[in-house]
Design an enzyme around this catalytic site. Structure first.
Site, short mmCIF file in Angstrom:
data_model
loop_
_atom_site.label_atom_id
_atom_site.label_comp_id
_atom_site.label_asym_id
_atom_site.label_seq_id
_atom_site.Cartn_x
_atom_site.Cartn_y
_atom_site.Cartn_z
N ALA A 1 0.85 -1.19 0.00
CA ALA A 1 0.00 0.00 0.00
C ALA A 1 0.89 1.25 0.00
CB ALA A 1 -0.91 -0.01 1.22
N CYS B 1 -9.41 -6.92 9.26
CA CYS B 1 -10.37 -7.58 8.38
C CYS B 1 -11.28 -8.52 9.17
CB CYS B 1 -9.64 -8.33 7.28
SG CYS B 1 -8.38 -9.45 7.90
N GLU C 1 -7.72 -12.27 -0.25
CA GLU C 1 -8.14 -12.09 1.15
C GLU C 1 -8.76 -10.70 1.23
OE1 GLU C 1 -7.96 -14.34 3.38
OE2 GLU C 1 -6.29 -15.65 2.93
N GLY D 1 -6.83 -7.06 0.59
CA GLY D 1 -7.28 -5.67 0.50
C GLY D 1 -8.78 -5.61 0.33
P1 NAP Z 1 -7.13 -1.42 -0.72
O1 NAP Z 1 -7.44 0.01 -0.92
O2 NAP Z 1 -7.86 -2.41 -1.52
O3 NAP Z 1 -5.55 -1.58 -0.97
C1 NAP Z 1 -4.91 -2.83 -0.86
C2 NAP Z 1 -3.78 -2.87 -1.84
O4 NAP Z 1 -4.32 -2.91 -3.15
C3 NAP Z 1 -2.86 -1.67 -1.81
O5 NAP Z 1 -1.56 -2.08 -2.09
C4 NAP Z 1 -3.42 -0.80 -2.92
O6 NAP Z 1 -2.45 0.08 -3.44
C5 NAP Z 1 -3.80 -1.84 -3.93
N1 NAP Z 1 -4.86 -1.47 -4.84
C6 NAP Z 1 -5.97 -0.76 -4.59
N2 NAP Z 1 -6.74 -0.68 -5.69
C7 NAP Z 1 -6.11 -1.39 -6.66
C8 NAP Z 1 -6.39 -1.70 -8.01
N3 NAP Z 1 -7.51 -1.27 -8.59
N4 NAP Z 1 -5.52 -2.43 -8.71
C9 NAP Z 1 -4.38 -2.87 -8.13
N5 NAP Z 1 -4.05 -2.62 -6.85
C10 NAP Z 1 -4.91 -1.90 -6.13
O7 NAP Z 1 -7.33 -1.87 0.78
P2 NAP Z 1 -6.73 -1.18 2.08
O8 NAP Z 1 -7.50 0.06 2.31
O9 NAP Z 1 -5.26 -1.09 1.99
O10 NAP Z 1 -7.08 -2.29 3.18
C11 NAP Z 1 -8.32 -2.39 3.77
C12 NAP Z 1 -9.13 -3.53 3.21
O11 NAP Z 1 -8.36 -4.73 3.24
C13 NAP Z 1 -10.34 -3.84 4.03
O12 NAP Z 1 -11.42 -4.12 3.19
C14 NAP Z 1 -9.95 -5.08 4.83
O13 NAP Z 1 -11.02 -5.84 5.30
C15 NAP Z 1 -9.11 -5.79 3.84
N6 NAP Z 1 -8.22 -6.76 4.50
C16 NAP Z 1 -8.47 -8.09 4.37
C17 NAP Z 1 -7.68 -9.02 5.01
C18 NAP Z 1 -7.92 -10.49 4.90
O14 NAP Z 1 -7.05 -11.26 5.30
N7 NAP Z 1 -9.04 -10.94 4.36
C19 NAP Z 1 -6.61 -8.57 5.80
C20 NAP Z 1 -6.39 -7.21 5.91
C21 NAP Z 1 -7.19 -6.31 5.24
P3 NAP Z 1 -2.48 1.66 -3.07
O15 NAP Z 1 -2.25 1.78 -1.62
O16 NAP Z 1 -1.35 2.19 -3.88
O17 NAP Z 1 -3.82 2.16 -3.49
#
Ligand code: NAP
Length: 455
Positions: free
Chosen positions: A157, A263, A229, A207
């Site tokens: 991120a 999460c 995940e 994410g």
């Molecule tokens: P996020 O905005 O989806 O970002 C996660 C990663 O994906 C970051 O490296 C982000 O890069 C990248 N990313 C975002 N949009 C993308 C796209 N369209 N194409 C390619 N890469 C993309 O999530 P977050 O805000 O960091 O984390 C929160 C979310 O993660 C929550 O929904 C949480 O529940 C979930 N999560 C799930 C788990 C699990 O194990 N199931 C664990 C932890 C968190 P940038 O930062 O550069 O945008």
């Protein structure tokens, strides 16, 4: 190409700027990553294990420095940052000790003179990772992947590049060959170019749901295996025989740990009607007593959200839920002053169709939901697009287990908050993703499960 800037969410102060790399530069790196794989895959488990233990030693030595970095970059309370580094050490050592056994050949009796299943490394795995556990999420993918003979490419991120480079540095310090683990500070828009590169054989993303959909679609187009995940809206059923003191204690920590940004955090509390008012009263007292403050202060129970824009989005979700009929019991106002703070908030009488019921609220906001009886509670818990974790709180373990088996989620815990444990698989169903991390299931996601037949 905009550089990434780490901003301390507790103070709003810029910590450091990290240069982004362009696609062409990233692709140059991938050529070296492929070369690294070609020799890394030939190493023995003993060689890999020795380096992985060394890596764990480095994390141990640098624990305080790493913990301070995570706290500065994403606002986790310092005690929890230390625990996160400890968990990384645990998982690294777990796979260092067990990978060989988890991947040993499985003899299968057939008509052949000899037939068995063997598990071979696949190549470079791209990991797109979130900021909420800036070390642990990465190690959870990297330790098993690297122990299996793969190499790892991280796209972390944007707000935690300090942590991303610190992990890369720890792999180098441990003595891993060059490019067995690399951090590429690329824009998320360029993830597509990396997935399409032939050096990358698989993708794991932790994410949000939209990021998961986008990355999985690209990986699908390129026929590359994916593990996702994603988010969750975990339900915890509080039964009428529950010890309310323990239940509200658990609900408070469950909703406020990691400043509400886990999460598998308890997000929806489905409470049986007969104890609903008593639960809500005690829960409100505890949520109001939890100290919000600077994450560096050892006394702080919960700190700020990771970014101001995430806090503002959360607040909009709270307002929307209230407009839809949820009752605000406590919190719900953005505090004055600097930082991405948001108070412990309780929304009561939350029902299906409301934002707080249907979507993930990634912050210190609890949704309390009334159920008429046990069956209704199960129905409400399962009435979700997500299926990551879930729980039951009861003084009757058998009753709890029966319900746990009916909950639609990757994990169901009785009288305990869901935690990830290297010995157990971790992951979700429905919109929470697919595939598993940790345990033997996790390490077998990114291997060629190959059948050998000797006639
Ligand atoms: P996020 O905005 O989806 O970002 C996660 C990663 O994906 C970051 O490296 C982000 O890069 C990248 N990313 C975002 N949009 C993308 C796209 N369209 N194409 C390619 N890469 C993309 O999530 P977050 O805000 O960091 O984390 C929160 C979310 O993660 C929550 O929904 C949480 O529940 C979930 N999560 C799930 C788990 C699990 O194990 N199931 C664990 C932890 C968190 P940038 O930062 O550069 O945008």
């Amino acid at each position: 190409m905009k550089n990434t800037i780490s901003i301390n969410p507790a103070t709003g102060v810029e910590i450091e700027t990290y240069p982004r790399i362009a696609v062409a530069e990233a692709k140059e790196e991938l050529i070296m990553v492929k070369k690294a794989f070609d020799s890394w895959k030939k190493t023995t488990f003993e060689e890999r294990s020795a380096l992985m233990h060394k890596f764990a030693d480095i994390l141990e030595q640098d624990k305080e420095k790493l913990a301070q970095l995570a706290t500065a970059e994403m606002g986790k309370t310092i005690g929890q940052s230390r625990k996160e580094v400890e968990k990384c050490i645990l998982v690294s050592r777990y796979y260092a000790d067990h990978a060989q056994d988890l991947l040993k050949n499985e003899i299968v009796k057939t008509e052949a003179s000899k037939s068995y299943v063997t598990f071979q490394p696949m190549g470079a795995v791209l990991a797109v990772m979130p900021w909420n556990f800036p070390f642990y999420q990465v190690i959870r993918f990297a330790a098993p992947a690297i122990m299996a003979g793969n190499v790892g490419v991280l796209k972390h991120a944007s707000n935690v590049q300090g942590c991303a480079f610190a992990i890369e540095e720890a792999f180098v310090k441990a003595g891993f060959p060059e490019k067995v683990f690399v951090n590429l500070n690329i824009d998320s828009e360029n993830v597509k170019d990396i997935i399409e590169d032939k050096a990358i054989v698989a993708v794991t993303l932790t994410g949000s749901e939209p990021a998961g959909r986008s990355v999985a679609a690209i990986a699908g187009q390129n026929l590359k295996k994916t593990v996702l995940e994603l988010g969750g809206s975990d339900a915890y059923i509080i039964l009428d025989d529950a010890d309310l003191e323990a239940a509200t204690e658990l609900a408070t920590f469950g909703r406020l740990q990691n400043n509400g940004q886990t999460c598998i955090a308890a997000k929806r509390f489905v409470v049986l009607e007969s104890i609903y008012d008593a639960f809500l009263e005690l829960y409100t007292t505890k949520m109001e007593a939890a100290k919000m403050g600077a994450p560096t202060d050892e006394e702080t129970y919960y700190g700020p959200l990771a970014r101001v824009n995430l806090r503002d989005e959360l607040h909009k979700q709270v307002e929307k839920s209230m407009a839809q009929g949820a009752r605000l019991v406590t919190g719900g106002t953005i505090p004055e002053g600097k930082g991405a703070y948001y108070p412990a908030t309780i929304l009561a009488e939350v029902t299906p169709g409301m934002e707080a019921f249907d979507n993930e609220l990634f912050g210190p906001v609890a949704s309390v939901i009334k159920a008429t009886d046990e069956d209704h509670a199960i129905e409400l818990a399962n009435n979700s697009a997500f299926g990551l974790g879930s729980g039951v709180i009861t003084s009757n373990k058998e009753r709890g287990e029966k319900i746990a088996l009916q909950l639609e989620a990757g994990s169901s815990f009785v009288n305990k908050l869901v935690v990830s444990d290297p010995r157990l698989p971790f992951g979700g169903i429905k919109n929470s993703g697919f595939g598993r991390e940790l345990s033997d299931y996790g390490i077998r996601e990114f291997v060629n499960i190959k059948s050998i037949w000797i006639e």
